[in-house]
Scaffold this active site. Structure first.
Site, mmCIF file in Angstrom:
data_model
loop_
_atom_site.group_PDB
_atom_site.id
_atom_site.type_symbol
_atom_site.label_atom_id
_atom_site.label_comp_id
_atom_site.label_asym_id
_atom_site.label_seq_id
_atom_site.Cartn_x
_atom_site.Cartn_y
_atom_site.Cartn_z
ATOM 1 C CG HIS A 245 -9.965 28.789 59.949
ATOM 2 N ND1 HIS A 245 -9.839 28.919 58.599
ATOM 3 C CD2 HIS A 245 -10.294 30.031 60.411
ATOM 4 C CE1 HIS A 245 -10.071 30.178 58.248
ATOM 5 N NE2 HIS A 245 -10.356 30.872 59.330
HETATM 6 C C1 BDR Z 1 -5.934 29.913 62.012
HETATM 7 O O1 BDR Z 1 -5.489 31.133 62.596
HETATM 8 C C2 BDR Z 1 -6.047 31.300 63.859
HETATM 9 O O2 BDR Z 1 -6.430 32.626 64.084
HETATM 10 C C3 BDR Z 1 -7.204 30.340 63.949
HETATM 11 O O3 BDR Z 1 -7.370 29.903 65.290
HETATM 12 C C4 BDR Z 1 -6.796 29.209 63.039
HETATM 13 O O4 BDR Z 1 -6.034 28.243 63.723
HETATM 14 C C5 BDR Z 1 -6.651 30.241 60.722
HETATM 15 O O5 BDR Z 1 -5.776 30.896 59.834
#
Ligand code: BDR
Ligand code: CA
Length: 317
Positions: A245
């Site tokens: 992500h």
């Molecule tokens: C986002 O949520 C967090 O747990 C990750 O680091 C990322 O930024 C993904 O939904």
């Protein structure tokens, strides 16, 4: 050799395993000059995200980069965390050395963000890969930074796909929807990298092997972070891939051609009893559709980004 100036970037983050990989990607990329790291409560509490950011910079030998701690809790709601995904420390099983002082900037994150943008109008790119509390505080305090920032790039939201915390909401928006609402309506140039694309760039444990080199301290740390995810979390959750992500959002700041972008009006649901934190995207324009407020990533070059990510991180080993 490129003669272009590097992009001056501030990274607002809640490390977090994928945050850690995004930070390493920034440090591995000559297109980026990382000016500061600001931390926020998110995957784990603020003291831990701040400690992790400093320890990661120390791991990479970049303690010259200032770290400013920001909001300890969301604007309105109680804090939520994601320690099941990222481990109690936020970095899985990695045990990074305690960073030596001096390290922490005396300034609070929203102040640092605002001061840096105002000091160099049109040059700072702000990449936010955690809940948006610090950005909301900064732009509320100094609304003129919306016109002075070069660009804001956000990892957050779920536009045409389900959320990952609730059926409606993605973690970074769900954790502080009021902050996200302020940020989406602040009038600054915004790129949004949502689950629509980040969930398409997932690597299996085998695909990470070239980065988990035992002779490299960074390689061993990556392996230890991912061991928690692949052994403790993913089997329970039914995942086979680790989603990149935050690295994808970081890359979008300086390699936007890896994604397809569409201007869209996006709003944040604040009051729904089951839909708080949902990002509502008006893709089809109707007469009553407000003007677009974000450039939303709607497709990604999966192969191109994956190759780019692995090649860049390998440079640090
Ligand atoms: C986002 O949520 C967090 O747990 C990750 O680091 C990322 O930024 C993904 O939904
Ligand atoms: Ca994050």
């Amino acid at each position: 050799m490129s003669t272009e100036q590097p992009l001056h970037l501030i990274l607002d983050t809640d490390p977090g395993i994928d945050d850690a990989l995004a930070l390493l990607l920034a440090l591995a990329s000559p297109e980026v000059s990382l000016e500061a790291v600001t931390t926020v409560s998110g995957n784990v509490p603020l003291t831990q995200t701040t400690r992790n950011a400093r320890a990661l910079l120390a791991l990479a030998g970049r303690q010259d980069i200032p770290v400013a701690a920001g909001a300890e809790r969301p604007l309105v709601r109680p804090p939520i965390h994601a320690a099941d995904v990222h481990g109690p420390s936020g970095l899985g099983r990695a045990e990074l050395a305690e960073p030596a002082s001096p390290a922490r900037a005396a300034t609070k994150a929203p102040i640092l963000i605002s001061e840096r943008i105002k000091a160099a109008p049109g040059t700072i790119t702000l990449v936010a890969i955690g809940p948006l509390t610090n950005l909301a505080l900064a732009v509320r305090m100094d609304p003129e930074i919306a016109q002075q920032v070069r660009e804001v790039v956000i990892m957050g939201g779920a536009l045409r796909v389900p959320g990952n915390v609730t059926p409606a909401a993605e973690f970074n928006i769900y954790a502080d929807p009021e902050a996200a609402h302020i940020v989406f309506h602040a009038g600054w140039p915004l790129r949004l990298v949502s689950l629509d694309t980040t969930q398409q760039v997932g690597l299996t444990r085998a695909q990470f092997t070239p980065l988990c080199r035992p002779e490299s301290l960074i390689g061993r740390s990556i392996e230890a972070m991912l061991a928690h995810y692949f052994e403790d979390f993913a089997p329970r959750a039914g995942y086979e891939r680790f989603h990149l992500h935050d690295p994808l959002a970081l890359a979008a700041a300086f390699r936007p051609e890896l994604l397809r972008w569409e201007p869209v009006y996006v709003d944040v649901e604040l009051s729904g009893s089951q839909t708080a934190g949902a990002t509502i995207a008006w893709f089809r324009r109707r007469s009553q559709t407000p003007p677009p407020n974000v450039l939303a990533a709607t497709a990604v070059d999966i192969e191109g980004f994956t190759t780019f990510f692995l090649e860049r991180l390998a440079r640090l080993l």
